[in-house]
Write a protein that holds these residues in place. Structure first.
Motif, PDB file in Angstrom:
ATOM      1  N   ALA A 106       0.803  -1.217   0.000  1.00  0.00           N
ATOM      2  CA  ALA A 106       0.000   0.000   0.000  1.00  0.00           C
ATOM      3  C   ALA A 106       0.838   1.270   0.000  1.00  0.00           C
ATOM      4  CB  ALA A 106      -0.932   0.001   1.216  1.00  0.00           C
ATOM      5  N   GLY A 107       2.119   1.182   0.378  1.00  0.00           N
ATOM      6  CA  GLY A 107       2.950   2.367   0.518  1.00  0.00           C
ATOM      7  C   GLY A 107       2.854   2.911   1.931  1.00  0.00           C
ATOM      8  N   TRP A 108       3.993   3.419   2.446  1.00  0.00           N
ATOM      9  CA  TRP A 108       3.992   3.874   3.841  1.00  0.00           C
ATOM     10  C   TRP A 108       4.899   5.072   4.109  1.00  0.00           C
ATOM     11  CZ3 TRP A 108       8.661   3.994   6.383  1.00  0.00           C
ATOM     12  CH2 TRP A 108       9.709   3.265   5.796  1.00  0.00           C
ATOM     13  N   PHE A 109       5.889   5.322   3.239  1.00  0.00           N
ATOM     14  CA  PHE A 109       6.928   6.312   3.528  1.00  0.00           C
ATOM     15  C   PHE A 109       6.512   7.663   2.937  1.00  0.00           C
ATOM     16  CE2 PHE A 109      11.766   7.203   2.928  1.00  0.00           C
ATOM     17  CZ  PHE A 109      11.738   8.048   4.036  1.00  0.00           C
ATOM     18  N   GLU A 110       5.881   8.477   3.769  1.00  0.00           N
ATOM     19  CA  GLU A 110       5.301   9.729   3.278  1.00  0.00           C
ATOM     20  C   GLU A 110       6.349  10.666   2.693  1.00  0.00           C
ATOM     21  OE1 GLU A 110       2.245  13.276   4.712  1.00  0.00           O
ATOM     22  OE2 GLU A 110       3.162  11.963   6.223  1.00  0.00           O
ATOM     23  N   GLN A 111       7.530  10.739   3.312  1.00  0.00           N
ATOM     24  CA  GLN A 111       8.513  11.719   2.889  1.00  0.00           C
ATOM     25  C   GLN A 111       8.981  11.497   1.450  1.00  0.00           C
ATOM     26  OE1 GLN A 111       9.368  14.496   4.524  1.00  0.00           O
ATOM     27  NE2 GLN A 111      10.499  15.039   2.655  1.00  0.00           N
ATOM     28  N   ILE A 118       4.543  12.714  -5.393  1.00  0.00           N
ATOM     29  CA  ILE A 118       3.606  11.604  -5.505  1.00  0.00           C
ATOM     30  C   ILE A 118       2.519  11.771  -4.441  1.00  0.00           C
ATOM     31  CG2 ILE A 118       3.341   9.095  -5.459  1.00  0.00           C
ATOM     32  CD1 ILE A 118       6.402   8.951  -5.969  1.00  0.00           C
ATOM     33  N   PRO A 119       1.246  11.766  -4.817  1.00  0.00           N
ATOM     34  CA  PRO A 119       0.187  11.893  -3.808  1.00  0.00           C
ATOM     35  C   PRO A 119       0.275  10.793  -2.755  1.00  0.00           C
ATOM     36  CG  PRO A 119      -0.709  12.210  -6.010  1.00  0.00           C
ATOM     37  CD  PRO A 119       0.702  11.722  -6.187  1.00  0.00           C
ATOM     38  N   PHE A 120      -0.025  11.158  -1.515  1.00  0.00           N
ATOM     39  CA  PHE A 120       0.034  10.216  -0.396  1.00  0.00           C
ATOM     40  C   PHE A 120      -1.295  10.291   0.357  1.00  0.00           C
ATOM     41  CE2 PHE A 120       1.409   8.866   3.933  1.00  0.00           C
ATOM     42  CZ  PHE A 120       1.969   7.644   3.600  1.00  0.00           C
ATOM     43  N   PRO A 121      -2.286   9.511  -0.090  1.00  0.00           N
ATOM     44  CA  PRO A 121      -3.607   9.568   0.563  1.00  0.00           C
ATOM     45  C   PRO A 121      -3.594   8.892   1.918  1.00  0.00           C
ATOM     46  CG  PRO A 121      -3.607   7.934  -1.185  1.00  0.00           C
ATOM     47  CD  PRO A 121      -2.272   8.608  -1.241  1.00  0.00           C
TER      48      PRO A 121
END
Length: 310
Positions: A106-111, A118-121
């Motif tokens: 799902a993705g986790w690394f906001e920075q 890249i959008p980070f919902p």
């Protein structure tokens, strides 16, 4: 037990360095070369010379290796639209002669998202996007040639797709899902994954999560034995205490901490650690190699660890 080499190029690696590790992985008899899919160094490192794209890297390695399997642990569903990702992975599968595996998360690394636009919902939306991405990617790959694929979802709509190109592997390349989420993650794995992976977790947590995934498989009407269970562990192996300390220092880690949380110590200690994970159901281990210049490290494990387990 399958032994796979797992790299973290965002910490600082060129393609040539990754190629050298991949070739050593193949020459020494390991099962696979995997890499993370990140765009920003973590911790105190500067990340020089900068990030390398995961699927561009694997495309190159597909043409420069002949036996090892290649994949990501894991690609973030936030980085790429599912349709183009399905095309990229299918093409790399063709380029490798059918040796590719797709780990998707799902993705986790906001920075890193902020650093590259890249959008980070929210977590909930990221998980929804992951689920839809898996539906679309597997749907595109498994649609018979000549048929069309459609998907009407919350975040993605696919209409009248020719669902091309096809990967070499049939019905599709293996899918890897992982993580410690207690409900949605096991259910998603039971639905889509060929392999369930847990990185860098203690034995009791791994055992409990494996049981949740097995239960989710049963709930989904799937035989749990059809799932491959794997772990990822930081590697720090040495023939002597001096060598162990040198390798720990090279990656900025403490020897005692690595012994407690990774595959660390003498070859005999590393064997003992891996055997404990095998006892709870792991049949595949990803050995995270952080010092990519130390190819002697791989040779030591190939000669002194792998023969004692496999």
């Amino acid at each position: 037990m399958d032994f796979r080499i797992f790299t973290e190029p965002q910490q600082g690696a060129s393609y040539d360095q990754l190629l050298a590790v991949a070739k050593a992985t193949e020459d020494l008899g390991f099962d696979a070369f995997f890499r993370s899919d990140h765009y920003l160094a973590m911790g105190d490192g500067d990340g020089l010379p900068g990030p390398t794209d995961a699927w561009t890297t694997l495309a190159g390695l597909a043409r420069e290796t002949s036996r090892i399997r290649l994949g990501t642990l894991v690609t973030s569903a936030t980085f790429r639209y599912p349709g183009p990702l399905a095309i990229s992975v299918a093409q790399v599968d063709q380029m490798s002669g059918g040796r590719v595996e797709l780990g998707l998360g799902a993705g986790w690394f906001e920075q890193e998202h902020l650093a590259y636009g890249i959008p980070f919902p929210s977590l909930g939306e990221r998980f929804e996007r992951l689920s839809e991405s898996l539906e679309i990617i597997t749907g595109l790959w498994q649609t018979p040639v000549g048929d069309r694929f459609d998907h009407d979802g919350t975040h993605f709509t696919v209409k009248d797709s020719p669902a091309l190109p096809k990967p070499v592997q049939s019905p599709r390349p293996p899918i890897i899902v992982g993580g410690m989420g207690p409900k949605r993650t096991p259910a998603l794995a039971a639905r889509f994954a060929d392999e369930f992976n847990i990185p860098f977790q203690p034995l009791d947590a791994v055992s409990a999560q494996y049981e949740r995934v097995r239960a989710a498989c049963v709930d989904a009407g799937r035989d749990p034995s059809a799932m491959t269970f794997s772990v990822a562990l930081v590697l720090c192996c040495g023939a002597t205490e001096v060598e162990i300390a040198r390798r720990a220092n090279a990656i900025g880690r403490d020897v005692d901490e690595l012994r407690a949380n990774g595959a660390a110590g003498t070859p005999a200690e590393v064997v003992e650690t891996i055997e404990r994970y095998r006892a709870v159901g792991a049949s595949r281990v990803y050995l995270q190699v952080l010092d990519l210049a130390d190819l002697d490290h791989l040779e030591l494990v190939a000669k002194e660890v792998v023969p004692q387990i496999s």
